[in-house]
Design an enzyme around this catalytic site. Structure first.
Site, PDB file in Angstrom:
ATOM      1  N   ASP A 122       0.833  -1.208   0.000  1.00 41.82           N
ATOM      2  CA  ASP A 122       0.000   0.000   0.000  1.00 41.82           C
ATOM      3  C   ASP A 122       0.866   1.256   0.000  1.00 41.82           C
ATOM      4  OD1 ASP A 122      -2.351   1.447   0.085  1.00 41.82           O
ATOM      5  OD2 ASP A 122      -3.173   0.333   1.778  1.00 41.82           O
ATOM      6  N   ASP A 125     -10.837   1.957  -3.079  1.00 36.66           N
ATOM      7  CA  ASP A 125     -11.374   1.647  -1.748  1.00 36.66           C
ATOM      8  C   ASP A 125     -12.900   1.673  -1.774  1.00 36.66           C
ATOM      9  OD1 ASP A 125      -9.074   1.133  -0.422  1.00 36.66           O
ATOM     10  OD2 ASP A 125      -8.971   3.016   0.677  1.00 36.66           O
TER      11      ASP A 125
HETATM   12  C1  GLA Z   1      -5.771   1.836   2.393  1.00 40.20           C
HETATM   13  C2  GLA Z   1      -6.162   0.711   1.475  1.00 40.20           C
HETATM   14  C3  GLA Z   1      -7.208  -0.151   2.156  1.00 40.20           C
HETATM   15  C4  GLA Z   1      -6.648  -0.690   3.446  1.00 40.20           C
HETATM   16  C5  GLA Z   1      -6.163   0.452   4.327  1.00 40.20           C
HETATM   17  C6  GLA Z   1      -5.435  -0.063   5.536  1.00 40.20           C
HETATM   18  O1  GLA Z   1      -6.820   2.716   2.597  1.00 40.20           O
HETATM   19  O2  GLA Z   1      -6.622   1.201   0.253  1.00 40.20           O
HETATM   20  O3  GLA Z   1      -7.593  -1.205   1.297  1.00 40.20           O
HETATM   21  O4  GLA Z   1      -5.612  -1.586   3.175  1.00 40.20           O
HETATM   22  O5  GLA Z   1      -5.299   1.327   3.631  1.00 40.20           O
HETATM   23  O6  GLA Z   1      -4.990   0.961   6.346  1.00 40.20           O
END
Ligand code: GLA
Length: 823
Positions: free
Chosen positions: A507, A579
């Site tokens: 990420d 997301d």
């Molecule tokens: C980001 C990612 C999510 C999740 C969060 C965890 O927002 O896009 O899918 O993994 O971080 O903190």
């Protein structure tokens, strides 16, 4: 897409005919020539045309000039019949009559900013050659090199390289334009190198990788914009005088504007007409500048974002810009997408997972967020294994004091309170349940509240004396610094070896701000190099870790799709698309990605309802139908799911596995979409999303129809599948769904023998035990009639009537349909 074409090793992809260079792929031609004055004139890019062998000049392709052009600046008295302002070019200079945008801006040691690019020599080589001899167009070749001559040969079938060397007139600077001609995917990629042949440094202010000039501006430009949870909204505009400047200034490729964009003749549809697609193999801030000049000619430039960028090119050194990608098809947007999909699948993605089907996963994020523990995760994993999930993924929250997003990024030691048996203990137990195990990391970042920051504040992109603007309570590590790269590689190697780990979600959750590299300061280099050198550092880390852990399936992520680009895809074969897991939004987001990226690159999950981003309630079927058109998984609390839901999920996973190879490797076609239908004026404009994915042998297809809003008194709807063989007989089916009586509310009283109060216990009980059969589709027809006539679906409930032949198709509902060749 025609898959029958075979690459012939001896095929000539690049020809030099007199002063003209002709680059041919299977279905496209690209041509430019050396002008009498030495500059490169761009002649043609479009559908394949006949070779110009035997002609004195490129004939029809060249615009003619016979007299002095008004008040425009001419190059010199010996060539006074044209102005560079009215010439399509391969690499536009500046200050010599062309008042359009220059591809490159720089300041020579004497302060001069004029550049006139003059052709020097060429090379044609079989295979793909870059300065490292690498065979892939991955962004990993973004490195400053000592010498241009270090070619080491490697060959990729169906690819040829054209090297064009240019000299900046009167200056100590050369340019190399490398064209890679990817025959089978109908793509041409181009790299730009600049070499300082003098001793004094040259300051590069702008260096665009791609340039395409067109003789007119009869185009619709489509670019993709958005934000967190709103990625890939397609924006269309007709080109007019002036133009468009898009891109990102966030340090990453961003959800603000994806680096992929398109130009099309305004009459083009999904299936007809001329469409160009452009992209950049790069993950940092980028820029696309499309301008229409005073003669109505269009110039398209794309590359590194010039705002904030400067690069000091020292004597004897070479600057290498990211690789630009372009394709064209006269078969509409779908035709263009097929070229891009093939190119990405066959030539961008690397490693074991590039061609390997991806496991069905369950991710813990929307199920538990930061509140995880071994027992909670195992509970979830058990429920997952019972329904057929193949990979269990522990998301954020497992390390340091990570109970919220304010702490511990940088401290990659397992939290023993949450996971007393460590990663290994958890991974082993997950394995015993018959699944593989994966986890989440965010290696490029650090929280100020962390041990790492306390130990190494100088490892962060920041001006230590200044206040820092925050993003998700974290800061970006200075990956320009080789020491930080080394730390990242070793720390992550330790994490990835801490158990049997098959998958990693990598990420990156903030945009850059206060961009300042303490390392570059120490090295005495300009801060304008930071973002580019950060990306080089990042790619070096990704290259090393994917080499050390070749079996791990890596997934990129940046708060969803904030870094969805070909640079990341050169190392990680899939990226978390958004997301936003709401099926209605996701359908549009995935539709957006599909223009430039194949389905397998976009990961997509079924989440719970109400949805966590929109609070919208959508049927579980719709959530599955949309997510299946991506690298598929679940992200919900399965342990809390009802028996009924678990059964549905189990059968969804069975369906997915049955058609996984089609979703993964099939050819994808867009039909109608929320933005209105580009194919023709079918009914229900803008209310539907319609997709077909079809196996390479064109024998098995899966189609989606999704409806945003129920339309009253509208029984008829047709499905228009695409890509079928015209003279092949197919069987058309669906998987009949049971109807949820509760959808009918108190209408149930029109048939119930006793009065049923809505949402009462009786109503709920009735819905639990009485589940009428939904409609069944079962029809045989030839491919041509299915595609041309469309397939009339069972009539929809339309304010009246309901029986087992009715398609109950409310708001946010969808159907998957299956089309199978019969013999
Ligand atoms: C980001 C990612 C999510 C999740 C969060 C965890 O927002 O896009 O899918 O993994 O971080 O903190």
């Amino acid at each position: 897409m025609d898959r029958k074409f075979e690459i012939l090793e001896e095929r000539i992809l690049i020809q030099k005919i007199n002063s003209t260079f002709v680059l041919n792929t299977e279905k496209t031609t690209y041509a430019f020539r050396v002008m009498e004055t030495g500059q490169l004139e761009h002649l043609y890019y479009g559908a394949k045309i006949r070779s110009m062998e035997g002609h004195e000049t490129a004939g029809i392709l060249v615009e003619r000039h016979a007299f002095q052009p008004g008040t425009n600046v001419i190059l010199d008295p010996d060539h006074d019949t044209f102005t560079m302002n009215d010439i399509c070019q391969e690499l536009s200079g500046s200050g010599r009559g062309d008042t359009g945008e220059a591809a490159i801006e720089l300041i020579f040691p004497d302060g001069c900013q004029t550049i006139d690019w003059i052709y020097d020599k060429f090379e044609i080589q079989d295979g793909r050659h870059d300065l490292e001899g690498k065979t892939l167009p991955g962004a990993h070749v973004l490195e400053e090199k000592q010498r241009l001559e270090e070619n080491e040969k490697k060959t990729v079938a169906g690819v040829q390289t054209l090297n064009i060397y240019l000299k900046a007139k009167n200056e100590n600077l050369t340019a190399l334009l490398q064209y890679f001609v990817w025959e089978d995917s109908n793509v041409i990629t181009r790299k730009l190198y600049l070499k300082n042949t003098g001793e004094q440094p040259v300051e590069i202010r702008k260096a665009m990788s791609g340039q395409l000039d067109f003789a007119d501006h009869d185009f619709r430009l489509s670019s993709f914009h958005g934000a967190w949870t709103r990625e890939m909204e397609k924006a269309d505009m007709l080109l007019t005088s002036g133009g468009y400047r898009g891109g990102s200034r966030t340090g990453n490729s961003s959800a603000d504007t994806n680096p992929f964009f398109m130009l099309a003749r305004p009459s083009a549809t999904e299936d007809t007409g001329l469409v160009y697609g452009m992209n950049l193999i790069y993950s940092g801030s980028h820029e696309e500048a499309i301008s229409v000049n005073i003669f109505g000619k269009t110039r398209v430039l794309w590359g590194i974002q010039r705002e904030g960028f400067t690069y000091r090119l020292d004597g004897g050194r070479i600057f290498e810009a990211p690789e630009a990608v372009m394709t064209v098809s006269k078969n509409g947007y779908n035709g263009m997408s097929h070229n891009m999909h093939k190119f990405v699948r066959d030539h961008v993605l690397t490693g074991k997972w590039a061609k390997k089907e991806r496991p069905v996963l369950l991710n813990s994020w929307e199920a538990a967020y930061f509140k995880i523990s071994e027992s909670k995760l195992l509970n979830l994993a058990k429920a997952a294994s019972e329904v057929g999930v193949e990979l269990f993924v522990m998301d954020d929250g497992w390390f340091g004091e990570r109970n919220d997003d304010k702490h511990s990024l940088g401290d990659w030691d397992v939290n023993k309170k949450k996971l007393p048996h460590g990663i290994k203990g958890l991974a082993d137990k997950v394995k015993k349940l018959g699944m593989s195990f994966g986890l989440w990391v965010e290696p490029e970042m650090v929280n100020v509240e962390s041990k790492l920051y306390m130990e190494h504040p100088e490892w962060v992109l920041q001006h230590i004396a200044e206040d820092h603007a925050e993003g998700r309570n974290q800061r970006v590590l200075d990956l320009v610094n080789p020491e930080v790269q080394k730390w990242l590689i070793e720390t992550m190697s330790k994490v990835f070896s801490s158990g049997d780990i098959s998958y990693v979600k990598w990420d990156m959750n903030r945009n850059m701000s206060d961009i300042y590299s303490p390392y570059l300061k120490k090295e005495g280099r300009p801060q304008g190099e930071t973002v580019l050198r950060y990306m080089q550092g990042l790619y070096a880390c990704m290259a090393e870790l994917t080499k050390r852990f070749p079996d791990i399936l890596f997934e990129g992520c940046a708060s969803g799709g904030n870094r969805f680009d070909l640079g990341i895809l050169s190392y990680f074969p899939q990226i978390w698309g958004s997301d936003d897991t709401d099926a209605i939004c996701r359908a549009e987001i995935q539709n957006g990605y599909s223009y430039g990226y194949p389905l397998s690159c976009v990961s997509a999950h079924v989440s719970s309802a109400p949805n966590h981003q929109t609070l919208r309630v959508t049927p579980l079927e719709t959530r599955f139908d949309v997510a299946a058109f991506g690298s598929f998984g679940y992200e919900l609390n399965l342990a809390d799911a009802s028996k009924d839901e678990k059964e549905k999920i189990k059968s969804q996973i069975e369906t997915y596995k049955k058609y996984r190879s089609v979703f993964f490797q099939g050819d994808f076609y867009r039909g109608r979409s929320y933005q209105g239908n580009l194919s023709n004026g079918y009914e229900l404009r803008g209310n539907l999303m319609e997709w077909t994915v079809i196996s390479e042998d064109q024998r098995t297809a899966v189609c989606l129809i999704l409806q945003k809003e129920q339309v009253p008194n509208m029984q008829q709807l047709r499905l228009y599948p695409k890509g079928l063989l015209e003279n092949q007989k197919y069987h058309f089916t669906n998987i009949p769904q049971r109807v949820n009586l509760k959808m009918f509310g108190d209408l149930v009283n029109t048939v119930a023998p006793v009065h049923v109060k809505q949402d009462s216990m009786t109503h709920n009980l009735l819905a639990k035990f009485v589940k009428p059969d939904g409609e069944t589709e079962d029809l045989y027809a030839y491919g041509d009639s299915m595609m041309e006539n469309g397939i009339p679906l069972s009539p929809a409930y339309s304010g009246t009537g309901f029986n087992e032949k009715t398609r109950v198709f409310g708001d946010f509902t969808s159907r998957l349909y299956f089309i199978q060749a019969t013999n």
